[in-house]
Motif scaffolding. Structure first.
Motif, PDB file in Angstrom:
ATOM      1  N   LYS A   1     112.000  28.251  31.297  1.00 39.10           N
ATOM      2  CA  LYS A   1     112.023  27.146  32.295  1.00 39.10           C
ATOM      3  C   LYS A   1     111.344  26.472  30.516  1.00 39.10           C
ATOM      4  N   ARG A   2     111.118  27.209  29.618  1.00 40.41           N
ATOM      5  CA  ARG A   2     110.941  26.296  28.577  1.00 40.41           C
ATOM      6  C   ARG A   2     112.035  25.691  27.464  1.00 40.41           C
ATOM      7  N   ARG A   3     112.985  26.894  27.634  1.00 39.53           N
ATOM      8  CA  ARG A   3     114.208  26.643  27.691  1.00 39.53           C
ATOM      9  C   ARG A   3     115.436  25.116  27.883  1.00 39.53           C
ATOM     10  N   ILE A   4     115.158  25.310  29.261  1.00 35.64           N
ATOM     11  CA  ILE A   4     115.402  24.883  30.189  1.00 35.64           C
ATOM     12  C   ILE A   4     115.227  22.503  29.963  1.00 35.64           C
ATOM     13  N   SER A   5     113.645  23.148  30.117  1.00 34.29           N
ATOM     14  CA  SER A   5     112.984  22.093  29.768  1.00 34.29           C
ATOM     15  C   SER A   5     112.828  20.828  28.303  1.00 34.29           C
ATOM     16  N   ARG A   6     113.324  22.308  26.871  1.00 35.80           N
ATOM     17  CA  ARG A   6     113.947  21.435  26.100  1.00 35.80           C
ATOM     18  C   ARG A   6     115.234  21.081  25.825  1.00 35.80           C
ATOM     19  N   PHE A   7     116.519  21.447  26.753  1.00 38.01           N
ATOM     20  CA  PHE A   7     117.324  20.579  25.931  1.00 38.01           C
ATOM     21  C   PHE A   7     117.421  20.101  27.442  1.00 38.01           C
TER      22      PHE A   7
END
Length: 273
Positions: free
Chosen positions: A2-8
């Protein structure tokens, strides 16, 4: 995950916003070097076939942009110098000097920030006409010799300096004038840099006031001169892009080199204690 998706998505929208904001500048710089055929071509030609300064030369021949540039420099230097001086003196007075009604006067001055400049145009214009300064360089400088906003930034920095330093200097025999220029001003260099840079940008981009008080070619600044030039070169968009580049490029260069000072100075000037 989720953190990677939000950062993307964060970086995606930041990149998209940067592209949208920078695209007009890219198109202006690119069009400044294009020929008439290239700038009117469809589908659009993104880059000029060759780099040539012919558009800049023709623009300078059609309008005295060199004179406009000098006028803008003179107005900017004088406005920044006078505003910086009055800001330092006012900020020190409201920060360190104890006089009756100090807080009331400063509060009233802060309330003036809620009044937009457009509401003061008629009064300032009447004053300039009564002084016989209409259509002159001093008319572009006189209304912009002080700023309560810059005074507020610098006062907050002066307030953050310990009182013990002030009284120690006074006990050692230092006057208020010497303490200001020998101690406070060197310490306030980041905030002063912010004030100088913001004031320089505002003075360089000033358009409405020169439009009201300047009529002759010899006293026009770059933004007002560019507006007049649009009627003379309306059928030559490549010349308009070249003239616009001359007006915008100095501000962009100044901002790129000074953006850290602006952010740092505003942050330090807005924190008290």
């Amino acid at each position: 995950m989720k953190r990677r998706i939000s950062r993307f998505f964060v970086y995606f929208f930041l990149t998209l916003g940067a592209v949208i904001m920078l695209f007009p500048f890219f198109w202006m710089f690119s069009s400044a070097f294009k020929t008439t055929q290239e700038i009117n071509r469809f589908p659009p030609q993104w880059l000029p076939s060759r780099i040539s300064l012919d558009n800049f030369r023709r623009a300078f021949e059609m309008a005295p942009f060199a004179k406009y540039f000098v006028n803008s420099i003179v107005v900017m230097v004088c406005s920044v110098g006078l505003t910086t001086l009055t800001t330092i003196l006012a900020a020190f007075a409201f920060s360190r000097l104890r006089f009756p009604g100090r807080n009331l006067i400063f509060g009233l001055l802060l309330s003036l920030m809620m009044i937009p400049f457009e509401m003061l145009v008629i009064t300032n214009y009447s004053t300039i006409v009564d002084l016989g300064l209409w259509d002159s360089i001093p008319a572009l400088i006189l209304p912009f010799t002080s700023s309560i906003f810059y005074t507020y930034i610098l006062k907050n920095f002066f307030d953050s300096v310990s009182d013990s330093l002030y009284w120690s200097a006074r006990i050692d025999g230092s006057s208020n004038w010497r303490y200001l220029w020998k101690v406070m001003v060197p310490m306030a260099r980041p905030s002063l840099m912010t004030i100088i840079l913001l004031n320089a940008l505002a003075s360089w981009n000033s358009f409405m006031w020169p439009m009201y008080v300047i009529s002759s070619d010899k006293n026009r600044t770059l933004p007002w001169g560019l507006q007049v030039f649009t009627t003379e070169a309306g059928s030559y968009p490549e010349l308009l892009m070249a003239a616009s580049t001359v007006v915008v490029l100095p501000v962009i260069i100044l901002f790129l080199f000074a953006r850290k000072y602006i952010v740092r100075g505003v942050a330090r000037g807005g924190i008290k204690g």
